[in-house]
Design an enzyme around this catalytic site. Structure first.
Site, PDB file in Angstrom:
ATOM      1  CG  ASN A  11      -1.702   1.238   1.415  1.00 53.84           C
ATOM      2  OD1 ASN A  11      -1.809   2.046   0.477  1.00 53.84           O
ATOM      3  ND2 ASN A  11      -2.275   1.437   2.591  1.00 53.84           N
ATOM      4  CE  LYS A  13      -0.073   3.583   4.701  1.00 59.48           C
ATOM      5  NZ  LYS A  13      -0.315   3.765   6.091  1.00 59.48           N
ATOM      6  CD  GLU A 101      -3.257   5.851   6.404  1.00 62.94           C
ATOM      7  OE1 GLU A 101      -3.112   5.737   5.166  1.00 62.94           O
ATOM      8  OE2 GLU A 101      -2.389   5.491   7.221  1.00 62.94           O
ATOM      9  CD  GLU A 168      -3.962  -2.026   7.431  1.00 61.51           C
ATOM     10  OE1 GLU A 168      -2.835  -2.271   7.025  1.00 61.51           O
ATOM     11  OE2 GLU A 168      -4.572  -0.964   7.146  1.00 61.51           O
ATOM     12  N   GLY A 174       1.805   2.713  11.012  1.00 58.64           N
ATOM     13  CA  GLY A 174       2.824   3.761  10.968  1.00 58.64           C
ATOM     14  C   GLY A 174       3.477   4.089  12.301  1.00 58.64           C
ATOM     15  CB  SER A 211       4.334  -1.134  12.325  1.00 55.46           C
ATOM     16  OG  SER A 211       3.903   0.190  12.545  1.00 55.46           O
ATOM     17  N   GLY A 232       2.529  -0.975   4.448  1.00 55.21           N
ATOM     18  CA  GLY A 232       2.517   0.427   4.039  1.00 55.21           C
ATOM     19  C   GLY A 232       3.935   0.928   3.820  1.00 55.21           C
ATOM     20  N   GLY A 233       4.441   1.647   4.806  1.00 57.49           N
ATOM     21  CA  GLY A 233       5.754   2.298   4.720  1.00 57.49           C
ATOM     22  C   GLY A 233       6.847   1.422   4.110  1.00 57.49           C
TER      23      GLY A 233
HETATM   24  P1  PGA Z   1       2.270   0.781   7.731  1.00 62.07           P
HETATM   25  O1  PGA Z   1       0.871   0.945   7.007  1.00 62.07           O
HETATM   26  O2  PGA Z   1       2.855  -0.547   7.277  1.00 62.07           O
HETATM   27  O3  PGA Z   1       3.095   1.947   7.280  1.00 62.07           O
HETATM   28  O4  PGA Z   1       2.024   0.769   9.191  1.00 62.07           O
HETATM   29  C1  PGA Z   1       0.000  -0.111   6.831  1.00 62.07           C
HETATM   30  C2  PGA Z   1      -1.268   0.373   6.179  1.00 62.07           C
HETATM   31  O5  PGA Z   1      -1.711   1.488   6.481  1.00 62.07           O
HETATM   32  O6  PGA Z   1      -1.862  -0.318   5.343  1.00 62.07           O
END
Ligand code: PGA
Length: 250
Positions: A11, A13, A101, A168, A174, A211, A232-233
Site C-alpha cells: 500500500n 498510500k 485513513e 489493521e 505507521g 508496521s 505500508g511504509g
Molecule cells: P504501515 O501501514 O505498514 O506503514 O504501518 C500499513 C497500512 O496502512 O496499510
C-alpha cells in the site's frame, strides 16, 4: 515454509512519482523465483500510477489494485472520484476498501458496504480493512468494533470468495508498534470464526497490516493463521519489501 499462499499487499498510500515505478524491478525479479511461487504480490499505488503499474506488470504474476473507489458503479457527476468499473477497465484486479485513513476522512460503514458491493459487481477482488483504535482497545471493545465493521461492511453480501480481510489495528499503522502474537492470533481467529459463521462454506483469508517490517515479520509469520501482510511504509522501499517476502518463506 508453509504450503499456503501468502499475500503481500504493497500500500503506497499518497507516495510515489513516475520515477518510482522503476524501483519495483527488483521485486519483479524475486516474484519469478521458484522459492517465492507461493506468494501473491499486489501493488496498490496512488491512482496516478495505476496505469503505469498495470503496463509494467503485465507479463508478471504481480497484480495491481487501487486504494479506494467511489461507491457508484455508474459514471456520473462525481468530481474527483473514480469507480470500481473504471479501475477494472484499467486492468486492475484489486481494490482496498475501508482503510482507516479513508474512514478517518468521513468514510462510513454504509459507504464501505456500497463500495464493496460495486466492486464485487465489477469483478474486483477486495481487500477490506478493519481495525480498532487504541482507545477502543484499552476499553476492551476490540471484538465489538471488529464484528460491527464486518457486519455493516458486508451487509447483504452473499459471497465473500473475492473478499480478503486486512486486520489493521489503527494504533499499529505507521507507529512501529505491533500487537503481541497472542492478541493478534486471538483477533484473527475471531474474524475468521465470524466469517465462517456468517458465510457458509467460506474459506476466509485474513491479512495483518500495521508496521510490518523486515524486523518483525519472522515473528509475525509464526502465527500460521495469518494469510499475508498489508505493508505500508516498508513497501515503498523495494529492498525492505523483498526482505519481508524472503523472511516469510525462509
Ligand atoms: P504501515 O501501514 O505498514 O506503514 O504501518 C500499513 C497500512 O496502512 O496499510
Amino acid at each position: 515454509m508453509t504450503n499456503k499462499y501468502k499475500y503481500f499487499v504493497a500500500n503506497w498510500k499518497m507516495f510515489g512519482d513516475i520515477k518510482s515505478v522503476n524501483s519495483i524491478n527488483k521485486v519483479i525479479k524475486i516474484s519469478r523465483m521458484k522459492n517465492f511461487n507461493k506468494s501473491k504480490i499486489i501493488y496498490c499505488p496512488p491512482y496516478t500510477l495505476l496505469d503505469k503499474f498495470v503496463r509494467k506488470l503485465k507479463k508478471t504474476n504481480i497484480q495491481v489494485g487501487a486504494q479506494n473507489c467511489h461507491q457508484s458503479s455508474f459514471s456520473g457527476p462525481f468530481t474527483g472520484f473514480i469507480n470500481s468499473k473504471m479501475i477494472k477497465n484499467l486492468g486492475c484486479n484489486y481494490v482496498i476498501i475501508g482503510h482507516s485513513e479513508s474512514r478517518n476522512v468521513g468514510e462510513t460503514d454504509l459507504l464501505i458496504n456500497k463500495k464493496i458491493k460495486s466492486s464485487i459487481e465489477n469483478n474486483l477482488k477486495i481487500i477490506f480493512c478493519i481495525g480498532e483504535s487504541l482507545n477502543e482497545k484499552k476499553r476492551k471493545k476490540t471484538k465489538i468494533i471488529l464484528s460491527n465493521q464486518l457486519k455493516k461492511g458486508l451487509k447483504n453480501i452473499k459471497n465473500i470468495k473475492n473478499t480478503i480481510i486486512a486486520y489493521e489495528p489503527i494504533w499499529s499503522i505507521g507507529t512501529g508498534v505491533v500487537p503481541k502474537n497472542k492478541e493478534l492470533l486471538n483477533n484473527i481467529l475471531f474474524i475468521k470464526n465470524f466469517l465462517r459463521k456468517n458465510f457458509k462454506n467460506s474459506k476466509p483469508k485474513v491479512l495483518y497490516g500495521g508496521s510490518v517490517s523486515p524486523k518483525n515479520v519472522k515473528n509475525l509469520v509464526k502465527i500460521n493463521q495469518i494469510d499475508g501482510f498489508l505493508v505500508g511504509g516498508a513497501s515503498q522501499n523495494s529492498n525492505k519489501f523483498i526482505d519481508i517476502i524472503k523472511k516469510t518463506f525462509n
